[in-house]
Motif scaffolding. Structure first.
Motif, short mmCIF file in Angstrom:
data_model
loop_
_atom_site.label_atom_id
_atom_site.label_comp_id
_atom_site.label_asym_id
_atom_site.label_seq_id
_atom_site.Cartn_x
_atom_site.Cartn_y
_atom_site.Cartn_z
N ALA A 1 38.10 39.76 46.62
CA ALA A 1 39.17 39.26 45.71
C ALA A 1 38.82 39.66 44.20
N TYR A 2 39.93 39.98 43.62
CA TYR A 2 40.19 40.45 42.33
C TYR A 2 40.77 39.37 41.24
N LEU A 3 40.08 38.95 40.19
CA LEU A 3 41.10 38.06 39.38
C LEU A 3 41.00 38.61 38.04
N LEU A 4 42.09 38.43 37.33
CA LEU A 4 42.28 39.12 35.87
C LEU A 4 42.63 37.84 35.28
N ARG A 5 41.77 37.40 34.20
CA ARG A 5 41.85 36.18 33.62
C ARG A 5 41.23 36.64 32.11
N ASP A 6 42.17 36.31 31.25
CA ASP A 6 41.70 36.41 29.82
C ASP A 6 41.19 37.79 29.43
N GLY A 7 42.01 38.81 30.28
CA GLY A 7 41.56 40.34 29.73
C GLY A 7 40.51 40.83 30.64
N ALA A 8 39.72 39.87 31.27
CA ALA A 8 38.38 40.49 31.98
C ALA A 8 38.73 40.44 33.64
N VAL A 9 38.35 41.17 34.19
CA VAL A 9 38.44 41.36 35.85
C VAL A 9 37.12 40.97 36.29
N THR A 10 37.18 40.16 37.29
CA THR A 10 36.25 39.52 38.16
C THR A 10 36.47 39.86 39.56
N ASP A 11 35.62 40.21 40.14
CA ASP A 11 35.69 40.58 41.82
C ASP A 11 34.42 39.95 42.57
N TRP A 12 34.82 39.71 43.59
CA TRP A 12 33.68 38.82 44.78
C TRP A 12 34.15 39.32 46.10
N LEU A 13 33.30 39.02 47.01
CA LEU A 13 33.55 39.07 48.31
C LEU A 13 33.62 37.58 49.15
N ILE A 14 34.24 37.34 49.89
CA ILE A 14 34.48 35.96 50.44
C ILE A 14 34.52 36.09 52.07
N SER A 15 33.55 35.31 52.49
CA SER A 15 33.01 35.56 54.09
C SER A 15 32.50 34.49 54.69
N GLY A 16 32.69 34.35 56.08
CA GLY A 16 31.80 33.26 56.65
C GLY A 16 32.88 32.06 56.50
N ASP A 17 31.92 31.01 56.28
CA ASP A 17 32.45 29.68 56.25
C ASP A 17 33.34 29.54 54.90
N ASP A 18 32.89 30.27 53.90
CA ASP A 18 33.62 30.31 52.77
C ASP A 18 35.10 30.62 52.87
N LEU A 19 35.19 31.69 53.93
CA LEU A 19 36.54 32.23 54.12
C LEU A 19 37.43 31.38 54.88
N ASP A 20 36.81 30.71 55.75
CA ASP A 20 37.32 29.74 56.39
C ASP A 20 38.06 28.83 55.83
N ARG A 21 37.26 28.11 54.75
CA ARG A 21 37.90 27.22 53.88
C ARG A 21 38.87 27.76 52.81
N ALA A 22 38.51 29.08 52.50
CA ALA A 22 39.69 29.74 51.50
C ALA A 22 40.94 29.95 52.23
N VAL A 23 40.88 30.36 53.54
CA VAL A 23 42.18 30.65 54.28
C VAL A 23 42.90 29.24 54.35
N ASP A 24 42.25 28.11 54.64
CA ASP A 24 43.05 27.00 54.59
C ASP A 24 43.65 26.56 53.17
N ASP A 25 42.81 26.69 52.17
CA ASP A 25 43.57 26.50 50.90
C ASP A 25 44.77 27.47 50.52
N TRP A 26 44.61 28.84 50.92
CA TRP A 26 45.59 29.67 50.51
C TRP A 26 46.51 29.33 51.23
N THR A 27 46.50 29.01 52.53
CA THR A 27 47.69 28.72 53.36
C THR A 27 48.70 27.59 52.73
N GLY A 28 48.02 26.61 52.09
CA GLY A 28 48.51 25.52 51.69
C GLY A 28 48.75 25.51 50.15
#
Length: 136
Positions: free
Chosen positions: A66-93
């Protein structure tokens, strides 16, 4: 024992299909844009034992970069495992949580996603051009 994992493709996580190379806009409670978002699905392996060329690796699995641009700064991170399961549910909603804050997300179409990938985040590649991450 291989020095690095076998270069084989993950069978793919069908739940991630609509989020591959996908851009989104994060909105606050008033509906104002607070950040640009870009999701890239990548393959990842984990070392389960050994060291250097004596390493044993898991099979490939898909993770989301995931890449996020907020207030001129880019943050990136990896999402996997249980965090990814929860995230997909959120994103779908239509929700996206980052840093403990939940936002509404408006997903962009393919054309806008490609523009955001290239112009906003300066990322190469695109749909159908597989990417992979370095093993951890």
């Amino acid at each position: 024992m291989p020095w690095s994992p076998d270069d084989i493709e993950s069978p793919g996580d069908r739940r991630l299909d609509s989020f591959r190379e996908r851009a989104g806009v994060l909105l606050d409670h008033q509906g104002e844009t607070v950040a640009d978002l870009f999701l890239r699905v990548e393959q990842s392996w984990s070392r389960v034992s050994g060291h250097l060329w004596w390493s044993r690796w898991t099979g490939p699995q898909e993770v989301v970069h995931a890449y996020l641009l907020r207030d001129g700064a880019v943050t990136d991170w990896l999402i996997s495992g249980d965090d990814l399961d929860r995230a997909v549910d959120d994103w779908t909603g239509g929700d996206f949580t980052h840093g403990g804050t939940r936002h509404r997300v408006v997903w962009q179409d393919d054309e806008d996603s490609e523009r955001v990938r290239h112009q906003v985040f300066g990322l190469g590649g695109g749909r159908g051009e597989g990417t992979s991450t370095s093993p951890s």
